[in-house]
Design an enzyme around this catalytic site. Structure first.
Site, PDB file in Angstrom:
ATOM      1  N   CYS A 398       0.847  -1.199   0.000  1.00  0.00           N
ATOM      2  CA  CYS A 398       0.000   0.000   0.000  1.00  0.00           C
ATOM      3  C   CYS A 398       0.886   1.255   0.000  1.00  0.00           C
ATOM      4  CB  CYS A 398      -0.970  -0.038   1.169  1.00  0.00           C
ATOM      5  SG  CYS A 398      -2.347   1.123   0.995  1.00  0.00           S
ATOM      6  N   HIS A 525      -3.324  -5.273   0.209  1.00  0.00           N
ATOM      7  CA  HIS A 525      -2.769  -5.779   1.470  1.00  0.00           C
ATOM      8  C   HIS A 525      -2.803  -7.316   1.464  1.00  0.00           C
ATOM      9  CE1 HIS A 525      -2.567  -2.010   3.919  1.00  0.00           C
ATOM     10  NE2 HIS A 525      -3.432  -1.604   3.016  1.00  0.00           N
ATOM     11  N   GLU A 527      -1.402  -9.338   3.365  1.00  0.00           N
ATOM     12  CA  GLU A 527      -1.352  -9.914   4.717  1.00  0.00           C
ATOM     13  C   GLU A 527      -2.734 -10.274   5.245  1.00  0.00           C
ATOM     14  OE1 GLU A 527      -1.394  -5.357   5.494  1.00  0.00           O
ATOM     15  OE2 GLU A 527      -0.745  -6.777   3.939  1.00  0.00           O
TER      16      GLU A 527
END
Length: 602
Positions: A398, A525, A527
């Site tokens: 990001c 993202h 994750e």
């Protein structure tokens, strides 16, 4: 429907979310289908506008909702896909009630906390509890509800009233309350003290809620005489008092609960005999054993401005852990305060400057996570420059991707004024710009949020190969700024590759530097979708590249994770594609290390 309510007493931050997630794992291992609800008693509509210093990271779901980080724990532990309705806040409830009042749904009656707000809470819980989150049809068997905060908090009162009413309406055989408390040890006497728990249980009963199980947080294993004392004064069977002592890896918590037969206690309260099977938790135990027996380190520098609170980067740290375990390496994370890398810090605090740069230069790989605001951005730019110029594996997420683009424009295109309009609106070379569909007047829920599709445009790029040469991937987003499409051509001519774009072919999703061994920036993202059993390809690539073994994972089969075959990653290290588990030969027990340094508050 069976309900398991998890509450907390004495102090906040005891790990109610991990306890709730671990109970879910245990119940799943008994063959039960589980869903989760997190209740946050604050007036914010959601977590989207709350600083990470207040509640840790903001977790984003597929549907674009910005929620409490505990929902990330639920998804990671249970492998579920939750929605915005799985996170209840007082702000949501009050807006819901006032909307009904404005429509005239209450037929002219006086709207009050009881019964209107409490009824709205009960209806919300009962509705969401019936929605499956595991991809299968039909309602779940058990709904785990976590009440945020601490028993006795003023803002929690509407929820405790509603949950008390819910326990009465569904009956004791359908409602199990697990109270998580602290059993402190005073250093002077060295004795485990039960009085705080006794008082907390008393307060809980005063709110109309009776605990069936007490889970005691402590630094060491709960002593038997302490259990007996708690049983005597809290009126809870001694076999229903469990020790949740400190462990070096939270993956141990489901095993701790199983060893103490928590599943039997819950089954007895909820009358699950004949429905729940004996727990089959071998895969989880194998994952824990593998994680504990890694000894070859890989050191990753996470460069950000919230380094004094690791929960601000919780999903990033978990994704790194998933990838390192899958690759058979011991993860060491250095949290590097990005402001300390800047020249101003060198003048003001040379020791902090030297310490930050030492951490960065000692790292095998560099990760720049997301963030907002201009504090520490120049430090992040310097970190990206260091990684690019010294061939250090780099992953920017990001804002981390945007920072990498700014650094590339400054250094390679020789545009020293290059910047983001977020930080310098008047810049002559805006590499990063505000998205045209974004709101300039409202902050909450106005970003580009949730699962979005990214199409690969460079088929031989490292990121495309890590994702198994798929045509596209669906990843979760949270941003209101993007790479300036007007500068895309000159950046590409200078050597920056745009590996993936959105469905329009204009918005950049992944950037790479092809001349670098591993330099990737993602606007999304990754994750948020990493799981112990399904490692994020970009995180796996970062770990592999940081170990000098990237070639071992560039085979698409190695990250496919949709069959039962084992594939070789590197020097004899194997990964189970279903579980993402390494079965290498590392035998020395150790813990995951996270080393950080305090930063400044915004």
């Amino acid at each position: 429907m069976k309900y398991v309510l998890v509450t907390g007493g004495v102090v906040s931050g005891l790990g109610k979310g991990i306890t709730a997630s671990s109970i879910g794992v245990l119940l799943q291992s008994c063959g039960l289908r589980v869903t989760c609800i997190k209740i946050d008693p604050y007036l914010n509509y959601d977590a989207g506008t709350i600083s990470p210093y207040e509640h840790g990271e903001v977790y984003v779901l597929d549907d674009g909702s910005e929620v409490d980080l505990d929902l990330g724990n639920y998804e990671r532990f249970l492998g579920s896909t939750l929605t915005r309705d799985n996170n209840i806040t007082l702000g949501k409830i009050q807006q819901h009630v006032m909307n009904k009042e404005r429509r005239g749904d209450y037929l002219g009656t006086t709207v009050q906390i009881v019964p209107h707000v409490t009824d709205a809470i009960k209806e919300w819980v009962e509705r969401v509890a019936m929605i499956p989150v595991d991809g299968e049809e039909g309602p779940p068997d058990v709904c785990i509800i976590e009440l945020g905060g601490t028993i006795g908090d003023n803002e929690s009162r509407p929820f405790t009233d509603a949950l008390s009413q819910l326990s009465y309406s569904v009956g004791p055989e359908n409602f199990c309350l697990i109270h998580v408390t602290l059993v402190p040890v005073l250093s002077v006497v060295g004795e485990q003290k039960t009085k705080p728990t006794q008082h907390s249980v008393r307060d809980l009963r005063g709110l109309g809620l009776t605990p069936n199980i007490i889970a005691c947080r402590s630094t060491k294993v709960l002593e038997e005489n302490v259990k007996a004392k708690l049983s005597r004064f809290c009126y809870v069977p001694i076999q229903n008092i469990f020790s949740l002592h400190d462990v070096h890896n939270i993956w141990h918590i489901p095993l701790l609960l199983k060893d103490q037969k928590a599943h039997e206690a819950i089954s007895k309260v909820l009358n699950l005999a004949g429905i729940a099977k004996e727990p089959s938790i071998e895969k989880w135990a194998s994952m824990v054993e593998i994680s504990d027996n890694l000894h070859v380190p890989v050191r990753i520098a996470v460069v950000g401005k919230y380094t004094d609170l690791s929960d601000a980067y919780l999903s990033v740290l978990k994704a790194l852990m998933h990838a390192s375990v899958a690759f058979g390496k011991k993860l060491v994370v250095d949290l590097v305060p990005s402001p300390d890398l800047e020249k101003t810090t060198k003048i003001e605090n040379s020791c902090a400057y030297k310490a930050a740069w030492k951490l960065l230069k000692d790292a095998d790989g560099v990760l720049l996570p997301g963030g907002y605001g201009d504090r520490g951005v120049e430090g992040k730019i310097l970190a990206a420059k260091y990684a690019r110029e010294n061939n250090i594996p780099f992953l920017g997420i990001c804002l981390g991707m945007q920072v990498a683009v700014i650094e590339f424009a400054r250094s390679v295109l020789c545009l020293p004024d290059a910047n983001s309009t977020e930080f310098k609106p008047e810049t002559k070379h805006p590499c990063i710009v505000f998205m045209p569909e974004g709101s300039t007047t409202h902050m909450g829920g106005t970003m580009r949020l949730g699962s979005r599709r990214a199409y690969f445009h460079v088929k031989e790029s490292i990121s495309a190969r890590l994702y198994g040469n798929k045509e596209f991937v669906d990843e979760r987003h949270r941003h209101r700024y993007e790479l300036n499409p007007d500068m895309a051509v000159c950046l590409e001519k200078a050597g920056l590759s745009f590996a993936a774009k959105d469905e329009t072919g204009k918005r950049i999703e992944i950037v790479e530097v092809p001349s670098h061994p591993f330099f990737i920036g993602a606007q999304f993202h990754p994750e948020y979708k990493s799981r112990p059993g399904k490692v994020s390809p970009l995180f796996l690539g970062l770990i592999a590249a940081s170990c000098g073994e990237l070639d071992a994972v560039l085979n698409p089969v190695s990250i496919q994770q949709d069959n039962n075959q084992h594939v070789v990653l590197g020097n004899g290290t194997k990964v189970d594609p279903i579980n993402g588990l390494c079965n290498g030969t590392n035998k020395t027990s150790q813990k995951q290390l996270v080393r950080g340094k305090s930063g400044k508050n915004d």
